[in-house]
Every structure is written in structure tokens, then in C-alpha cells.
Design an enzyme around this catalytic site. Structure first.
Site, PDB file in Angstrom:
ATOM      1  N   SER A 182       0.790  -1.228   0.000  1.00  0.00           N
ATOM      2  CA  SER A 182       0.000   0.000   0.000  1.00  0.00           C
ATOM      3  C   SER A 182       0.822   1.278   0.000  1.00  0.00           C
ATOM      4  O   SER A 182       0.320   2.336  -0.381  1.00  0.00           O
ATOM      5  CB  SER A 182      -0.939   0.008   1.209  1.00  0.00           C
ATOM      6  OG  SER A 182      -0.216  -0.050   2.426  1.00  0.00           O
ATOM      7  N   HIS A 210      -5.965  -3.928  -1.305  1.00  0.00           N
ATOM      8  CA  HIS A 210      -5.793  -2.834  -2.266  1.00  0.00           C
ATOM      9  C   HIS A 210      -5.894  -3.330  -3.708  1.00  0.00           C
ATOM     10  O   HIS A 210      -5.286  -2.738  -4.605  1.00  0.00           O
ATOM     11  CB  HIS A 210      -4.455  -2.145  -2.041  1.00  0.00           C
ATOM     12  CG  HIS A 210      -4.434  -1.259  -0.831  1.00  0.00           C
ATOM     13  ND1 HIS A 210      -4.895   0.049  -0.839  1.00  0.00           N
ATOM     14  CD2 HIS A 210      -4.034  -1.515   0.440  1.00  0.00           C
ATOM     15  CE1 HIS A 210      -4.750   0.568   0.366  1.00  0.00           C
ATOM     16  NE2 HIS A 210      -4.236  -0.348   1.160  1.00  0.00           N
ATOM     17  N   LYS A 241     -12.533  -0.411   1.281  1.00  0.00           N
ATOM     18  CA  LYS A 241     -11.783   0.331   0.264  1.00  0.00           C
ATOM     19  C   LYS A 241     -12.609   0.352  -1.024  1.00  0.00           C
ATOM     20  O   LYS A 241     -13.599   1.054  -1.105  1.00  0.00           O
ATOM     21  CB  LYS A 241     -10.392  -0.279   0.102  1.00  0.00           C
ATOM     22  CG  LYS A 241      -9.501  -0.047   1.327  1.00  0.00           C
ATOM     23  CD  LYS A 241      -8.121  -0.586   1.142  1.00  0.00           C
ATOM     24  CE  LYS A 241      -7.172  -0.183   2.268  1.00  0.00           C
ATOM     25  NZ  LYS A 241      -7.612  -0.540   3.621  1.00  0.00           N
TER      26      LYS A 241
END
Length: 389
Positions: A182, A210, A241
């Protein structure tokens, strides 16, 4: 007693401030979106994990409202007592199908998911082999277990093989890696990792927080991108996310692993169930992902545009094609100061410094979203040029 402790804590906070490492929290006065209200003005938001722009998507919000009426606000219980609703089981099934795994267990966050895996599966007879740049939740989860611990340099397959050889006496071995790191936007070499795992009889775990939703041809993450879904034993991830941006996490894995997690994983057994409104809205999000690729395509276009224009402008950005774009600054105080100048120019970004990244590698981590327009992207690049001076 606390009078002495208070002074010690104040001194520590002063040291953090003087080193330029203080992390203030800016208050947002609007819903999360491509532009947000900060300090009484509207600014373009380039620091959220809202990859697909779903945090304020009207269809998702409507699903959440409907869920409140049907399922209520919260469960006031853990799963095995009276905290499991039909919507929880439906989401677990849908996530398993989406990710190509046998089963899924929901958690209140991916931090909890990672915290609940290692202690459950591994003991002192076993070994866990972890990438050096893995997320803090993986590091903390490993610490909770009694397993032997091995670490290899980021994406270094020669070191991973060496660690596999060193751990040859272990009963079980688990290789664990972020799918996307990340702070750098780099992708793990999953095909190579799987090849080594099969050669040395180890399991593979990927935290794909991610990536799920937008990486890979259909957004199913780094295992899909690398063509190794059937070779991965455990995938952990978040609903906070790309998948809506609220909260919640999951472990998708082999059936027997999930069954044992339901019986032994402490964050699962002793934490309240995921709020039904989040579970229900997440089902709607999966519908959107499976019926349209528009948001993924827009995100890829925005990412390519920003990376290209920043490179032309002479900025030091880490290579890749992920929507995490680290703009390398080096000095922590300068990274924070530049983020402040960018905010004055209407671009909301954050400077990252130690301990989030190593000393001397401070950066501004720009995160693109499908909600950004090409004009938004160009405006951000222009602001960086102006802030540089």
C-alpha cells in the site's frame, strides 16, 4: 502516578512534532467523494481508498437505506450467539463465488481478519514466512501466534526460497504477502510465490485489500491478474476500500480453514457481527461489479493519465500501473509542508513519513478514483507543479 506519565507523553509528542512526524486529522464536513469539504472549502480528494467511487454511489446508498428497514441497525451480538442473519450468509457465499474460493468468513475489519488467522492455524511446530513490507495487521497477527517467524525482503524470491529451506523442519508453512503493497503500489509476484510454495510444500496467503474490486480483468484481485486463483489457500480483504469504503473484512479460503476459523478465531468469536446494513450494501456492490466494467476502466484511464503527466512534469514517482501513486519527497517535514501547500491549492493529499514508511523515504501517496474526471486529474498535476515552486 499519571502526573509523571503525562510529562513523559508530552515529551514524546513534542519529539514527534519537532521531527515533522505529527499526523493531524483533518475533519471532513461532507460525505466521502471525489471532492470533499475541508476547513470550510471544497477540495479535490486524492487520498481516499475510494478506488471505484462507490462511497457515495446512489445505488449503494439506496441499498443501505433498504437494509436498515429490513435488517435493523446492528446485531448486538457475536455470530455464534445470535448475531448471524441471512444477509451475512448470503454475503459470504457471494464473496466466495466472486473470489473463486471455497468459503468465506466475515470479520469487522481486515485488521481483525489478519489478526485471527495465524494464531488459529499455526503453533510452535509451524512457520510463517512474511514479506518485509506486509501490512501492520499481518505483522501483528503473526505476533499473536506461537509460530516460528521468517521474513524475506520485499518481493525477493531468492530470499523467500532461502527462508523456505531454513524452515524445512516445520509441520506447516505459510507464506503471507500483500497482493499490493500500500505504500508503494507494487504488486506481489504471486506466480513465482506459488511456484516456490508448491516446490517446498507451503501454503499461500494473500491480503488483497488494495486490489479486490478493480485489479484483474474482472476485478477479482491479484490472484486473477496473475492467473493463480486456484493455487492460493487464503485471501483476506476489506469491504472498506474499493468495495464501498465503509468497514468490514473477510477471510476467503479453503473450506476446512474457514470452518476452523469459525470455531477458534478470537476476533471472529469475540467481536460483534458486521452491521447488516454494510453486508446488504456489499451485496449490491458485488452486483455492480459483476454487471459493469465502467468504473474499473475509468480508474485505469485516470491512473495512466496521472502517472504519465507527473512523469512528464519531472516528479519522482514509483513505477507501476496501480492507482496508488507515491510521489517521492524524501524529507518528512517537506512532505508534510508540500501536502499543506497542495491543500491550499485545492488538492487534498497526505504526506507519509516514518514509521509508516522508512526514514528518508517520505512521500505523498496519491490515490486515484474512478470518480475523478480527466479534468480533476489534470488539475492535480498542475497543483503539484505549482506547489513544487
Amino acid at each position: 502516578m499519571f502526573a509523571n506519565v503525562r510529562q513523559q507523553l508530552r515529551e514524546t509528542l513534542e519529539e514527534i512534532t519537532e521531527a515533522g512526524l505529527l499526523k493531524p486529522e483533518r475533519v471532513i464536513s461532507t460525505p466521502q467523494s471525489s471532492s470533499v469539504g475541508v476547513a470550510g472549502r471544497e477540495v479535490l480528494n486524492f487520498c481516499a481508498n475510494n478506488y471505484l467511487g462507490l462511497a457515495d454511489n446512489p445505488t449503494v446508498i439506496e441499498a443501505a437505506k433498504e437494509a436498515l428497514d429490513r435488517w435493523g441497525f446492528g446485531m448486538a451480538s457475536v455470530r455464534f450467539i445470535c448475531g448471524t442473519q441471512e444477509v451475512h450468509k448470503e454475503l459470504e457465499t457471494r464473496l466466495s463465488d466472486f473470489l473463486g474460493m471455497e468459503d468465506t468468513v466475515l470479520y469487522s475489519s481486515c485488521f481483525d481478519a489478519n489478526g485471527g488467522v495465524f494464531e488459529t492455524l499455526l503453533d510452535s511446530q509451524d512457520a510463517v514466512i512474511s514479506d518485509a513490507l506486509n501490512h501492520a495487521s499481518i505483522i501483528d497477527g503473526i505476533r499473536l501466534s506461537k509460530a516460528q517467524r521468517f521474513r524475506y525482503a520485499n518481493r525477493d524470491m531468492a530470499e523467500l526460497e532461502a527462508r523456505l529451506k531454513e524452515s524445512s523442519e516445520a509441520r506447516r508453512r505459510l507464506i503471507v504477502t500483500d497482493g499490493v503493497f500500500s505504500m508503494d503500489g507494487y504488486l506481489a509476484p504471486l506466480r513465482d510465490i506459488c511456484d516456490l510454495a508448491e516446490r517446498y510444500d507451503a501454503m499461500v496467503m494473500v491480503d488483497d485489500s488494495h486490489a479486490v474490486g478493480f485489479v484483474g480483468p474482472t476485478g477479482r484481485g491479484t490472484p486473477e491478474l496473475h492467473g493463480v486463483t486456484d493455487r492460493i489457500d487464503i485471501i483476506t480483504g476489506t469491504l472498506g476500500k474499493a468495495l464501498g469504503g465503509a468497514s468490514g473484512g473477510y477471510v476467503s479460503a479453503r473450506k476446512e480453514i474457514c470452518e476452523l476459523l469459525r470455531q477458534r478465531s478470537r476476533p471472529y468469536l469475540f467481536s460483534n457481527s458486521l452491521a447488516p446494513v454494510i453486508a446488504s450494501a456489499s451485496l449490491r456492490i458485488l452486483d455492480l461489479l459483476e454487471t459493469s466494467s465502467e468504473a474499473r476502466e475509468q480508474l485505469r484511464s485516470n491512473t495512466a493519465r496521472f502517472r504519465s503527466e507527473m512523469t512528464k512534469a519531472g516528479f519522482d514517482i514509483l513505477p507501476g500501473d496501480h492507482p496508488i501513486v507515491p510521489v517521492m519527497i524524501g524529507d518528512a517535514a517537506e512532505a508534510a509542508a508540500m501536502a499543506d501547500r497542495l491543500l491550499d491549492l485545492g488538492i487534498y493529499v497526505i504526506g507519509f513519513s516514518y514509521p509508516v514508511v522508512p526514514h528518508g523515504q517520505a512521500r505523498i501517496r496519491v490515490q486515484l478514483s474512478a470518480a475523478h474526471s480527466p479534468e480533476d486529474v489534470d488539475r492535480a498535476v498542475q497543483a503539484f507543479v505549482q506547489a513544487r515552486g
